[in-house]
Design a protein around this motif. Structure first.
Motif, PDB file in Angstrom:
ATOM      1  N   UNK A  60       0.829  -1.202   0.000  1.00 19.65           N
ATOM      2  CA  UNK A  60       0.000   0.000   0.000  1.00 19.65           C
ATOM      3  C   UNK A  60       0.870   1.262   0.000  1.00 19.65           C
ATOM      4  N   UNK A  61       1.912   1.260   0.833  1.00 18.45           N
ATOM      5  CA  UNK A  61       2.793   2.435   0.913  1.00 18.45           C
ATOM      6  C   UNK A  61       3.527   2.677  -0.406  1.00 18.45           C
ATOM      7  N   UNK A  62       4.027   1.627  -1.026  1.00 18.97           N
ATOM      8  CA  UNK A  62       4.736   1.751  -2.308  1.00 18.97           C
ATOM      9  C   UNK A  62       3.811   2.343  -3.362  1.00 18.97           C
ATOM     10  N   UNK A  63       2.604   1.829  -3.434  1.00 19.37           N
ATOM     11  CA  UNK A  63       1.679   2.288  -4.470  1.00 19.37           C
ATOM     12  C   UNK A  63       1.141   3.679  -4.178  1.00 19.37           C
ATOM     13  N   UNK A  64       0.964   4.011  -2.917  1.00 18.14           N
ATOM     14  CA  UNK A  64       0.530   5.368  -2.566  1.00 18.14           C
ATOM     15  C   UNK A  64       1.606   6.376  -2.948  1.00 18.14           C
ATOM     16  N   UNK A  65       2.853   6.026  -2.673  1.00 15.05           N
ATOM     17  CA  UNK A  65       3.974   6.910  -3.019  1.00 15.05           C
ATOM     18  C   UNK A  65       4.040   7.131  -4.530  1.00 15.05           C
ATOM     19  N   UNK A  66       3.716   6.095  -5.294  1.00  9.98           N
ATOM     20  CA  UNK A  66       3.753   6.185  -6.752  1.00  9.98           C
ATOM     21  C   UNK A  66       2.466   6.770  -7.327  1.00  9.98           C
ATOM     22  N   UNK A  67       1.449   6.945  -6.480  1.00  6.31           N
ATOM     23  CA  UNK A  67       0.177   7.487  -6.958  1.00  6.31           C
ATOM     24  C   UNK A  67      -0.614   6.524  -7.817  1.00  6.31           C
ATOM     25  N   UNK A  88      11.817  -9.554  -7.367  1.00  9.79           N
ATOM     26  CA  UNK A  88      10.535 -10.131  -6.962  1.00  9.79           C
ATOM     27  C   UNK A  88       9.880 -10.750  -8.179  1.00  9.79           C
ATOM     28  N   UNK A  89       9.419 -11.975  -8.045  1.00  2.00           N
ATOM     29  CA  UNK A  89       8.808 -12.648  -9.184  1.00  2.00           C
ATOM     30  C   UNK A  89       7.474 -12.006  -9.536  1.00  2.00           C
ATOM     31  N   UNK A  90       7.074 -12.225 -10.770  1.00  2.00           N
ATOM     32  CA  UNK A  90       5.791 -11.716 -11.225  1.00  2.00           C
ATOM     33  C   UNK A  90       4.656 -12.306 -10.390  1.00  2.00           C
ATOM     34  N   UNK A  91       4.739 -13.592 -10.114  1.00  2.00           N
ATOM     35  CA  UNK A  91       3.700 -14.263  -9.325  1.00  2.00           C
ATOM     36  C   UNK A  91       3.591 -13.644  -7.933  1.00  2.00           C
ATOM     37  N   UNK A  92       4.732 -13.418  -7.277  1.00  2.00           N
ATOM     38  CA  UNK A  92       4.721 -12.834  -5.933  1.00  2.00           C
ATOM     39  C   UNK A  92       4.158 -11.425  -5.957  1.00  2.00           C
ATOM     40  N   UNK A  93       4.534 -10.639  -6.953  1.00  2.00           N
ATOM     41  CA  UNK A  93       4.035  -9.263  -7.050  1.00  2.00           C
ATOM     42  C   UNK A  93       2.527  -9.247  -7.291  1.00  2.00           C
ATOM     43  N   UNK A  94       2.054 -10.106  -8.158  1.00  2.00           N
ATOM     44  CA  UNK A  94       0.609 -10.205  -8.411  1.00  2.00           C
ATOM     45  C   UNK A  94      -0.113 -10.599  -7.127  1.00  2.00           C
ATOM     46  N   UNK A  95       0.422 -11.574  -6.413  1.00  2.00           N
ATOM     47  CA  UNK A  95      -0.184 -12.006  -5.148  1.00  2.00           C
ATOM     48  C   UNK A  95      -0.267 -10.856  -4.151  1.00  2.00           C
ATOM     49  N   UNK A  96       0.801 -10.059  -4.065  1.00  2.00           N
ATOM     50  CA  UNK A  96       0.824  -8.946  -3.112  1.00  2.00           C
ATOM     51  C   UNK A  96      -0.202  -7.888  -3.482  1.00  2.00           C
ATOM     52  N   UNK A  97      -0.294  -7.539  -4.753  1.00  2.00           N
ATOM     53  CA  UNK A  97      -1.263  -6.529  -5.193  1.00  2.00           C
ATOM     54  C   UNK A  97      -2.685  -7.055  -5.018  1.00  2.00           C
ATOM     55  N   UNK A  98      -2.922  -8.301  -5.344  1.00  2.00           N
ATOM     56  CA  UNK A  98      -4.271  -8.861  -5.188  1.00  2.00           C
ATOM     57  C   UNK A  98      -4.658  -8.986  -3.718  1.00  2.00           C
ATOM     58  N   UNK A  99      -3.702  -9.289  -2.851  1.00  2.00           N
ATOM     59  CA  UNK A  99      -3.989  -9.323  -1.406  1.00  2.00           C
ATOM     60  C   UNK A  99      -4.362  -7.931  -0.917  1.00  2.00           C
ATOM     61  N   UNK A 100      -3.649  -6.916  -1.413  1.00  2.00           N
ATOM     62  CA  UNK A 100      -3.981  -5.535  -1.071  1.00  2.00           C
ATOM     63  C   UNK A 100      -5.378  -5.181  -1.543  1.00  2.00           C
TER      64      UNK A 100
END
Length: 108
Positions: A60-67, A88-100
């Protein structure tokens, strides 16, 4: 080695149990003056343990900083998370964004 990329793995450790137990033990032998402070410390530790998942908070913080709104721009959000944590793998990044996103929808 052999041309393979190294993948970053995100490991979050939340080891508050030992701290809570130490405060509980201290309460058993605490003086009357120490009890209110130790009780407050125990409440703070308990609240921290039930707080938001650190991976979700970081994302959340990373994406808020990036707008970037991850609900509206999921692909851009995944790219930004991977940019912030190289390897960071694509799968892990997708999982993190979808969890958010799931967390955000649940809070509505």
């Amino acid at each position: 080695m052999f041309g393979k990329k190294h993948e970053a793995h995100v490991i979050v450790l939340n080891d508050l149990d030992d701290g809570r137990e130490a405060v509980r033990r201290a309460l058993e032998s605490a003086s009357a003056e120490e009890v209110p402070g130790l009780q407050r410390a125990l409440r703070i530790l308990d609240e921290s343990a039930s707080a938001e998942d650190p991976k979700i908070r970081w994302t959340r913080e990373v994406l808020a900083k990036a707008g970037i709104d991850p609900l509206e721009r999921e692909v851009h959000a995944v790219r930004e998370v991977r940019k912030e944590l190289p390897g960071l793998s694509l799968v892990a990044a997708v999982d993190m964004v979808r969890a958010l996103n799931a967390d955000a929808k649940q809070r509505r």
